[in-house]
Design a protein around this motif. Structure first.
Motif, PDB file in Angstrom:
ATOM      1  N   VAL A 446      71.319  23.429  34.753  1.00  0.00           N
ATOM      2  CA  VAL A 446      72.751  23.184  34.551  1.00  0.00           C
ATOM      3  C   VAL A 446      73.158  23.657  33.161  1.00  0.00           C
ATOM      4  CG1 VAL A 446      74.560  21.420  34.508  1.00  0.00           C
ATOM      5  CG2 VAL A 446      72.665  21.243  36.149  1.00  0.00           C
ATOM      6  N   SER A 447      74.214  24.436  33.077  1.00  0.00           N
ATOM      7  CA  SER A 447      74.640  25.010  31.794  1.00  0.00           C
ATOM      8  C   SER A 447      74.973  23.940  30.769  1.00  0.00           C
ATOM      9  CB  SER A 447      75.837  25.935  32.010  1.00  0.00           C
ATOM     10  OG  SER A 447      76.930  25.237  32.582  1.00  0.00           O
ATOM     11  N   PHE A 448      75.553  22.853  31.212  1.00  0.00           N
ATOM     12  CA  PHE A 448      75.944  21.777  30.303  1.00  0.00           C
ATOM     13  C   PHE A 448      74.745  21.215  29.554  1.00  0.00           C
ATOM     14  CE2 PHE A 448      77.145  17.189  29.718  1.00  0.00           C
ATOM     15  CZ  PHE A 448      78.124  17.399  28.757  1.00  0.00           C
ATOM     16  N   GLU A 449      73.618  21.074  30.255  1.00  0.00           N
ATOM     17  CA  GLU A 449      72.421  20.525  29.616  1.00  0.00           C
ATOM     18  C   GLU A 449      71.867  21.492  28.578  1.00  0.00           C
ATOM     19  OE1 GLU A 449      71.669  17.490  30.107  1.00  0.00           O
ATOM     20  OE2 GLU A 449      72.825  17.105  31.934  1.00  0.00           O
ATOM     21  N   PHE A 488      74.772  32.415  26.950  1.00  0.00           N
ATOM     22  CA  PHE A 488      75.763  33.441  27.294  1.00  0.00           C
ATOM     23  C   PHE A 488      75.164  34.535  28.180  1.00  0.00           C
ATOM     24  CE2 PHE A 488      77.775  31.285  23.791  1.00  0.00           C
ATOM     25  CZ  PHE A 488      79.104  31.229  24.206  1.00  0.00           C
ATOM     26  N   ASP A 489      73.914  34.870  27.961  1.00  0.00           N
ATOM     27  CA  ASP A 489      73.281  35.886  28.801  1.00  0.00           C
ATOM     28  C   ASP A 489      73.156  35.421  30.246  1.00  0.00           C
ATOM     29  OD1 ASP A 489      73.031  37.505  26.596  1.00  0.00           O
ATOM     30  OD2 ASP A 489      70.907  37.047  26.253  1.00  0.00           O
ATOM     31  N   LEU A 490      72.847  34.148  30.432  1.00  0.00           N
ATOM     32  CA  LEU A 490      72.537  33.647  31.767  1.00  0.00           C
ATOM     33  C   LEU A 490      73.706  32.984  32.480  1.00  0.00           C
ATOM     34  CD1 LEU A 490      69.008  32.080  31.066  1.00  0.00           C
ATOM     35  CD2 LEU A 490      69.543  34.372  31.917  1.00  0.00           C
ATOM     36  N   TYR A 491      74.668  32.456  31.723  1.00  0.00           N
ATOM     37  CA  TYR A 491      75.714  31.654  32.359  1.00  0.00           C
ATOM     38  C   TYR A 491      77.127  32.242  32.252  1.00  0.00           C
ATOM     39  CZ  TYR A 491      72.152  28.017  32.629  1.00  0.00           C
ATOM     40  OH  TYR A 491      71.008  27.311  32.909  1.00  0.00           O
ATOM     41  N   LYS A 507      69.351  32.512  39.688  1.00  0.00           N
ATOM     42  CA  LYS A 507      70.628  33.189  39.903  1.00  0.00           C
ATOM     43  C   LYS A 507      71.793  32.267  39.581  1.00  0.00           C
ATOM     44  CE  LYS A 507      68.786  36.140  43.593  1.00  0.00           C
ATOM     45  NZ  LYS A 507      68.936  36.544  45.028  1.00  0.00           N
ATOM     46  N   GLN A 508      72.884  32.862  39.060  1.00  0.00           N
ATOM     47  CA  GLN A 508      74.094  32.088  38.794  1.00  0.00           C
ATOM     48  C   GLN A 508      74.662  31.531  40.099  1.00  0.00           C
ATOM     49  OE1 GLN A 508      77.240  34.143  36.793  1.00  0.00           O
ATOM     50  NE2 GLN A 508      76.104  34.411  34.873  1.00  0.00           N
TER      51      GLN A 508
END
Length: 734
Positions: A446-449, A488-491, A507-508
């Motif tokens: 999760v991007s937030f974490e 930023f690269d992944l999300y 994968k996103q």
């Protein structure tokens, strides 16, 4: 010569000695191993929770205090001194390494250089001492350890104890021998009900607003039972099967007596039901509170906002107890995510740094680390973020130096749970909370974490530098920089112009949520173009899942304020918090969804009255109005430098105070005039004006367009005449 005569006069010497005794006694305080009292007290407080009269313990590991503590300090005395010794527990005393007989309550320390050691054992409560002499006094300068690593060889010689780790003692406000730490209780005050409705054997008692304390029954006599059903709402108190808290009592007494309930409860209404011949003359309460002094304030031209501020204040008072707790009815526990928001609100209302540090220590506990804080991944990261802000607002570097080892072991636990890509992903035993939101996915990375971990690593870099661990600082800085690149690269998704919610199987996902995006705004992780894009694609986009908890509304509105949308946020406050007030709220709730009707508002967790109607995270207007409307924030630790950036939004005027370690900054701002009274430190006033501003006592500098700045000195008042820029005009410029 006269001066010498005065100094040697016996009466003056007696007076000086008397004054020295008073000073030493007044500065003496009870001391203990740092963090131990906080852990012990929080264990006691959090285990007061009951549900339908049943003990309801926490879900996570409880630590305990060390039962045996060694205290010592070195002194150099110009004259012999009588020293009184008080201890919580059994103890012995050494003077210069020699044990004294028994457990002396008073000793004589000769002139010269000496060391006093007191070793205390107490399994039930925290080992603590209170030492008071003419110049000798127990305070935070005493050193303590839970293992002295001392041994005695066959000749009687004691070992070298240079390997012992000594820390500065902990203390709070127990400043007399009679004020025992183990007897710590919050103060109470009597309060009366505002209305009583009787119906046969039942009485519905209304105290007029949400409150907290001990119910007191007056003049109880006869034989029978009394059951008290507590309710934050009238409906809850009248529902005998669903009320969350209750008290059941039996009486057999001929003489009328008063009875006080053993545990404090949260309620507005109490439904008293009696059986048999038992009679109760009347009911009152003992209001239990933390006796906090309000230093911050806010008033403006909009009475609805003033009312919201006042109710937020009261909500925060109720949830500020020995620690910052989540809510006063159901949990009454210390949750790290809730507490983190309370720290921020505190800095703009009480500025009570002791409650902040006490709460952080209680949450951290001790090693070994076996799970995330409160078992929640994001709540572990909030613990680090709380330290970051604590240092910024208070400048308390000693706290960081003292507890850096506990920060480090918790961070290493987190780093050890990353996956092969160096990202946080839920493992068995991890609760990924984020927010109460229907259908919110917690799967994958999760991007937030990742964002919270990145900020936590930046905190660790700061703390390692302060604690003198430069190798650690470099390592944490490297981890933070690498993770920010990954974020930023992944999300980041160019098409959606936002950070996506998560990655699954590398994968996103297609889902975009508000959480990581709004945090990245006020952490300044986005570049200016990304901020504008995210504002449009996420924050102002109704197709992105809406937030219904005050918990995350806190951060959503902070992000909008950081983007200069104070006018919009003001309307949102009136709609959201004002919506609760229109439904009769006297404190702010755990969750509010305007689509719900009637008693639906009280339901949560599958229970008819499971929702907390007095929740700490509901008080966020305190923080938003102080930081983003009055506009005061520190830019270096302890407000050594700070900015004041008043923004009216659509208000005609506002005024208030923001507390700092050096005193309170006062602000008045209308559409034509600003008046700022400063404290110690260097301030920067930043504002927008349609016309060239005028200040007779300082130079106003144009920064281009309608933006101006003014440098403010310490303890001075500045009056600026200007013409405010209307919100819609500002919005067009963006």
């Amino acid at each position: 010569m006269k001066k010498n005569v005065l100094i040697t006069c016996p009466l003056v010497l007696l007076f000086i000695t008397f004054c020295q005794d008073i000073i030493a006694q007044s500065r003496a305080t009870w001391i203990w191993y740092p963090g131990d009292f906080e852990i012990w007290l929080s264990n006691n407080m959090q285990n007061r929770r009951t549900d339908r009269g049943t003990f309801f313990p926490v879900f996570w590991k409880f630590d305990s205090h060390y039962p045996l503590i060694d205290f010592h300090k070195d002194f150099t005395l110009s004259a012999p001194e009588e020293v009184k010794i008080y201890a919580e527990g059994i103890y012995n005393v050494k003077l210069d390494g020699q044990p004294l007989e028994g457990a002396p309550q008073q000793i004589t320390v000769p002139a010269g250089k000496h060391r006093i050691n007191v070793k205390v054992f107490n399994q039930a409560a925290v080992p603590a001492i209170y030492i008071s002499g003419r110049t000798i006094a127990s305070d935070a300068s005493w050193l303590v350890t839970f293992e002295d690593k001392e041994w005695i060889d066959e000749t009687g010689k004691t070992s070298d104890i240079s390997a012992t780790t000594w820390l500065n003692a902990g203390s709070w406000n127990f400043n007399s021998p009679a004020a025992l730490p183990s007897a710590c209780k919050l103060p109470v005050m009597p309060q009366s009900a505002v209305n009583v409705q009787k119906n046969n054997n039942a009485s519905l008692i209304d105290f007029g607003k949400e409150t907290f304390g001990f119910i007191k029954l007056h003049g109880v006599k006869g034989t029978g039972d009394v059951t008290l059903y507590y309710g934050e709402s009238r409906e809850e108190a009248l529902n005998a099967k669903e009320a969350i808290t209750l008290d059941r009592l039996s009486f057999q007494q001929q003489q009328a007596k008063d009875s006080v309930m053993p545990l404090s409860k949260a309620f507005r209404y109490v439904n008293m039901v009696t059986t048999g011949s038992v009679q109760v003359d009347s009911i009152s309460m003992l209001y239990e509170h933390a006796a906090m002094k309000e230093r911050g304030s806010f008033r403006c031209s909009d009475e609805e906002i003033n009312n919201i501020y006042d109710v937020a204040k009261y909500t925060f008072h109720l949830n500020t107890r020995e620690f910052f707790i989540d809510g006063i009815k159901r949990d009454r526990w210390i949750w790290s995510g809730d507490a983190y928001q309370s720290y921020l609100m505190n800095y703009y209302l009480f500025f009570d740094s002791a409650t902040v540090s006490r709460t952080m220590l209680a949450l951290r506990g001790k090693d070994p680390v076996t799970s995330h804080t409160n078992t929640i991944m994001d709540y572990t990261f909030y613990w680090f973020l709380g330290i970051y802000d604590y240092y910024l607002y208070t400048g308390d570097a000693s706290f960081i130096r003292q507890f850096y080892p506990r920060m480090q072991t918790l961070m290493e636990y987190c780093l050890g749970r990353r996956n092969k890509d160096g990202l946080m992903e839920g493992m068995p035993g991890d609760w990924i909370f984020i927010d109460w939101a229907d259908g919110l996915s917690k799967k994958g990375e999760v991007s937030f974490e990742q964002l919270l971990l990145c900020r936590s690593l930046e905190t660790m870099k700061l703390c390692a530098d302060i604690a003198g661990h430069q190798t650690d600082a470099a390592r944490y800085n490297q981890y933070a920089a690498a993770l920010k690149r990954q974020l930023f690269d992944l999300y980041w998704n160019e098409q959606k112009q936002a950070l996506v919610h998560s990655r699954v199987d590398g994968k996103q996902t297609a889902n975009v949520t508000r959480y990581a995006n709004m945090f990245a705004i006020f952490y300044d992780y986005f570049n200016p173009q990304q901020k504008v894009a995210v504002k449009k694609s996420v924050l102002m986009n109704d197709s992105v899942q809406q937030i219904t908890t005050p918990y995350m509304r806190f951060y959503e509105l902070e992000a909008l304020c950081a983007l200069g949308e104070q006018d919009y946020v003001l309307k949102e406050m009136k709609d959201y918090w004002g919506g609760m007030l229109k439904l009769g709220a006297t404190s702010f709730w755990e969750e509010y969804n305007p689509a719900k009707k009637g008693a639906e508002h009280y339901a949560m967790y599958g229970r008819a009255f499971g929702k907390s109607l007095c929740h700490a995270w509901g008080a966020s207007p305190l923080y938003l109005l102080g930081k983003y409307y009055l506009g005061v924030r520190p830019t270096s630790p302890a407000y050594a430098t700070y900015t004041v950036e008043p923004v009216l939004g659509s208000l005609q005027w506002m005024e208030g105070k923001v507390p700092t370690p050096q005193g309170d900054i006062s602000i008045y701002c209308s559409t034509k005039e600003m008046k700022i009274t400063t404290v110690e430190g260097k301030g920067l006033l930043r504002f927008r004006s349609k016309t060239k501003p005028v200040c007779k006592t300082a130079t106003v500098i144009s920064k281009g367009g309608d933006l101006y700045e003014l440098t403010m000195g310490a303890a001075a008042t500045y009056v600026v005449n200007y013409q405010s820029v209307k919100p819609e005009q500002h919005a067009k410029k963006k």
